[in-house]
Scaffold this motif. Structure first.
Motif, mmCIF file in Angstrom:
data_model
loop_
_atom_site.group_PDB
_atom_site.id
_atom_site.type_symbol
_atom_site.label_atom_id
_atom_site.label_comp_id
_atom_site.label_asym_id
_atom_site.label_seq_id
_atom_site.Cartn_x
_atom_site.Cartn_y
_atom_site.Cartn_z
ATOM 1 N N TRP A 43 38.944 22.141 6.723
ATOM 2 C CA TRP A 43 39.248 20.883 6.028
ATOM 3 C C TRP A 43 38.926 19.700 6.931
ATOM 4 C CZ3 TRP A 43 42.745 16.857 7.140
ATOM 5 C CH2 TRP A 43 42.829 15.863 6.136
ATOM 6 N N ASP A 44 38.361 18.669 6.310
ATOM 7 C CA ASP A 44 38.070 17.425 7.022
ATOM 8 C C ASP A 44 38.309 16.270 6.051
ATOM 9 O OD1 ASP A 44 36.323 16.645 9.750
ATOM 10 O OD2 ASP A 44 36.214 15.151 8.140
ATOM 11 N N PRO A 45 38.855 15.153 6.548
ATOM 12 C CA PRO A 45 39.143 14.039 5.633
ATOM 13 C C PRO A 45 37.910 13.209 5.249
ATOM 14 C CG PRO A 45 39.845 13.484 7.862
ATOM 15 C CD PRO A 45 39.369 14.908 7.902
ATOM 16 N N ALA A 46 36.782 13.426 5.941
ATOM 17 C CA ALA A 46 35.600 12.593 5.662
ATOM 18 C C ALA A 46 35.052 12.895 4.265
ATOM 19 C CB ALA A 46 34.519 12.859 6.711
ATOM 20 N N PRO A 47 34.454 11.897 3.598
ATOM 21 C CA PRO A 47 33.825 12.166 2.306
ATOM 22 C C PRO A 47 32.539 12.972 2.520
ATOM 23 C CG PRO A 47 33.440 9.875 2.963
ATOM 24 C CD PRO A 47 34.338 10.482 4.014
ATOM 25 N N ASN A 48 32.258 13.885 1.611
ATOM 26 C CA ASN A 48 31.002 14.648 1.644
ATOM 27 C C ASN A 48 30.712 15.313 2.990
ATOM 28 O OD1 ASN A 48 30.417 13.690 -1.017
ATOM 29 N ND2 ASN A 48 29.727 11.754 -0.084
ATOM 30 N N TRP A 49 31.727 15.876 3.607
ATOM 31 C CA TRP A 49 31.513 16.479 4.932
ATOM 32 C C TRP A 49 30.912 17.873 4.841
ATOM 33 C CZ3 TRP A 49 34.371 20.957 6.104
ATOM 34 C CH2 TRP A 49 35.391 21.277 5.178
ATOM 35 N N VAL A 50 30.971 18.494 3.653
ATOM 36 C CA VAL A 50 30.646 19.922 3.567
ATOM 37 C C VAL A 50 29.177 20.276 3.864
ATOM 38 C CG1 VAL A 50 30.700 21.967 2.077
ATOM 39 C CG2 VAL A 50 32.634 20.391 2.106
ATOM 40 N N PRO A 51 28.184 19.547 3.312
ATOM 41 C CA PRO A 51 26.800 19.999 3.565
ATOM 42 C C PRO A 51 26.435 20.059 5.058
ATOM 43 C CG PRO A 51 26.871 18.425 1.752
ATOM 44 C CD PRO A 51 28.237 18.426 2.359
ATOM 45 N N GLU A 52 26.792 19.009 5.811
ATOM 46 C CA GLU A 52 26.461 19.002 7.238
ATOM 47 C C GLU A 52 27.219 20.119 7.970
ATOM 48 O OE1 GLU A 52 26.930 15.167 9.195
ATOM 49 O OE2 GLU A 52 27.036 16.206 11.143
ATOM 50 N N PHE A 53 28.480 20.286 7.582
ATOM 51 C CA PHE A 53 29.306 21.347 8.169
ATOM 52 C C PHE A 53 28.666 22.714 7.923
ATOM 53 C CE2 PHE A 53 32.720 24.493 7.270
ATOM 54 C CZ PHE A 53 33.342 24.536 8.504
ATOM 55 N N GLN A 54 28.282 22.936 6.677
ATOM 56 C CA GLN A 54 27.704 24.226 6.302
ATOM 57 C C GLN A 54 26.439 24.520 7.120
ATOM 58 O OE1 GLN A 54 29.266 26.289 3.823
ATOM 59 N NE2 GLN A 54 27.994 27.665 5.060
ATOM 60 N N ALA A 55 25.586 23.524 7.257
ATOM 61 C CA ALA A 55 24.330 23.715 7.994
ATOM 62 C C ALA A 55 24.606 24.031 9.463
ATOM 63 C CB ALA A 55 23.458 22.462 7.867
ATOM 64 N N ALA A 56 25.556 23.293 10.050
ATOM 65 C CA ALA A 56 25.868 23.504 11.473
ATOM 66 C C ALA A 56 26.486 24.883 11.681
ATOM 67 C CB ALA A 56 26.815 22.412 11.960
ATOM 68 N N VAL A 57 27.373 25.280 10.768
ATOM 69 C CA VAL A 57 28.035 26.577 10.893
ATOM 70 C C VAL A 57 27.016 27.716 10.750
ATOM 71 C CG1 VAL A 57 29.562 28.141 9.636
ATOM 72 C CG2 VAL A 57 30.355 25.846 10.228
ATOM 73 N N ASP A 58 26.092 27.577 9.816
ATOM 74 C CA ASP A 58 25.082 28.627 9.631
ATOM 75 C C ASP A 58 24.269 28.821 10.915
ATOM 76 O OD1 ASP A 58 25.941 28.970 7.072
ATOM 77 O OD2 ASP A 58 24.281 27.896 6.120
ATOM 78 N N LYS A 59 23.899 27.707 11.519
ATOM 79 C CA LYS A 59 23.100 27.770 12.752
ATOM 80 C C LYS A 59 23.909 28.410 13.885
ATOM 81 C CE LYS A 59 21.297 24.521 15.951
ATOM 82 N NZ LYS A 59 21.414 23.104 16.271
ATOM 83 N N ALA A 60 25.152 28.002 14.005
ATOM 84 C CA ALA A 60 25.991 28.547 15.079
ATOM 85 C C ALA A 60 26.257 30.042 14.863
ATOM 86 C CB ALA A 60 27.302 27.768 15.176
ATOM 87 N N ARG A 61 26.457 30.446 13.614
ATOM 88 C CA ARG A 61 26.685 31.876 13.349
ATOM 89 C C ARG A 61 25.477 32.704 13.742
ATOM 90 N NH1 ARG A 61 30.265 32.528 7.777
ATOM 91 N NH2 ARG A 61 30.273 34.709 8.383
ATOM 92 N N GLU A 62 24.288 32.163 13.466
ATOM 93 C CA GLU A 62 23.072 32.886 13.879
ATOM 94 C C GLU A 62 23.053 33.078 15.395
ATOM 95 O OE1 GLU A 62 20.815 34.550 12.311
ATOM 96 O OE2 GLU A 62 21.849 34.056 10.438
#
Lengths: 316, 316
Positions: A43-62
């Motif tokens: 969870w994050d209070p910023a508006p529309n935080w999910v797309p950037e989060f998702q991209a960063a998480v995918d890269k880190a998981r790899e």
């Protein structure tokens, strides 16, 4: 990776870790938690935080998978629509909000109201202390500062401080179960251990530039190919033990302690004037040689992954 | 290793490097020079120094070969019966005598009397400066401080200072030809770069123990798994560039420069009292967990070799 390692204290009746604050550090933690089998509610209070989060998480998981091998036991990551939803079913909460005492204290009161009483609340704070942050808790025993070193999905270190022994033990078990290196502080301290050391070193690095002894890139090159490399293998105290010959640290302190004290007195205490800041910025730009921050980050991550893979090879 | 790399300035009409002073540093240099194709003439004033020297050199040569692959072009190492014999036919002289100004100055006058005029005289000094050491030379243009990081046959860093541009260039070419990382200082300085940084960091490491924030082994563990690991990949200035987000170091200095200055003011300035020295010694002994200095050294060397092999892999 063969799924998550056993932790010393049994987890609660669920497998959910809440990640509160999803900037750089929250993204990196989320990737690590999921790779080790936990289901992450972010969870994050910023508006529309999910797309950037998702991209960063995918890269880190790899990156985590490349380092430790894949697993069928990975957890899920979902974006919660409220802080309360994220923490409600979690057995562990990792808070990565901006470094503001009032902001974090406000978050903790909302977290305490929504979380189960047995849940541990861990803060990734780098510059604030347990004592400052724990003042308004109803049950501060379950609060721990758990400071990772950036980026947490690659760097092993997690620095822990909690006065409560059981929370401390649970935290050690939790982070070591993620193949981190949990280091426990005996006393609450600003900057924990690592940032105090980093700050002390950087002060002298800035002084060397200020005094005209060497430029920014020479200082960084010397560090990477000299003390940095050595400190990635042996700590500072141990390095002097090995520099003392057969007599070790005792011999070193007896014979070279006084010359170290003399050298300490010659180290600098620079002021970050606009002119000096300009020289540092120009020096870093020269060192970067046209590479963007994200290109440099990718190159750092690749270097860290090689170094970590080499360590893992040495253990087996 | 495919023999020695070309150096920027052509070598003299021979291939001989003289190593003057054959303790830890001289042993390590000798191994490196020989592995890269130079014929080494070694000399030490101690009685019966050869057997220990030979054993150490053999071990170090094995390590260099394991790291870089063997070569048919390796040079020889012979023990000279006098300083004059060692330096007489050398094109390069590496001096590794104890850190005493009068002792080194005396050696240099003997070296200058016996060496060819074009020969470069390099000092491995870690704590003395070019200015202090060069006062009695007849031809000080050819004198350079070339400080390696221990152990030189594994650690890439060599810190150079020489006011004469041609000597400086020859030194850069010589050490980079041995696959070292030569870093040139703009100004003569006690502790060069690396030992100033190491000293600044250790002062705070000692302070953390003194203040009771953490014990010796916690400090060393935090360093090895946190900042040390990171500094083996990116330098201190560059690390803050990457910690500044997309705005990089400029953003970092603007927003976090003042908090760094505040942290600098909280760093410690411990005194190495007998009581504190005792705590450091006890802490290191606990960290060593019964391993002897030579066992710990072997483990450090193995760790360094893994880290260096990982770097080499990244380059190819």
């Amino acid at each position: 990776m063969n799924g998550r390692k056993p932790i010393k204290e049994p987890p609660m009746n669920n497998n959910v870790v809440a990640v509160i604050g999803c900037g750089l550090i929250g993204q990196s933690w989320s990737a690590l938690f999921a790779c080790y089998g936990y289901d992450v509610k972010a969870w994050d209070p910023a508006p529309n935080w999910v797309p950037e989060f998702q991209a960063a998480v995918d890269k880190a998981r790899e990156q985590v998978r490349a380092l430790h091998g894949g697993s069928n036991a990975e957890g899920t990551i979902t974006a919660a629509s409220s802080l309360e939803e994220a923490v409600g079913c979690a057995f562990w909460i990792q808070e990565n909000a901006p470094e503001s005492v009032p902001l974090k204290i406000d978050l903790y009161s909302r977290i305490e109201a929504a979380a189960k009483p047995e849940t541990v609340i861990a803060s990734s704070t780098s510059s604030l202390t347990w004592s400052e942050l724990s003042t308004h808790f109803s049950h501060r025993d379950r609060f721990v500062t758990a400071h990772p070193f950036n980026p947490p999905h690659l760097m092993p270190l997690v620095e822990l401080y909690a006065p409560d022994a059981s929370t401390r033990l649970r935290a050690e078990g939790f982070y070591n179960g993620l193949e981190r290196k949990a280091v426990v502080l005996s006393q609450d301290a600003v900057g924990h251990i690592a940032n105090r050391l980093a700050s002390a070193l950087w002060r002298e690095a800035v002084n060397i530039v200020d005094q005209g002894i060497a430029d920014v890139s020479a200082v960084d090159t010397a560090l990477v190919h000299g003390p940095g490399l050595r400190w990635s293998v042996v700590g500072a105290h141990m390095a002097y033990h090995l520099g003392g010959g057969a007599g070790g640290i005792e011999h070193y302190l007896k014979h070279l302690g006084p010359s170290q004290e003399r050298r300490w007195s010659t180290l600098g205490n620079p002021k970050l004037t606009p002119e000096l800041c300009r020289r540092i910025v120009d020096g870093v730009m020269e060192e970067a040689a046209g590479q963007s921050v994200s290109e440099l980050e990718a190159s750092r991550d690749a270097g860290l992954m090689r170094a970590l893979a080499a360590r893992a090879g040495g253990r087996s």
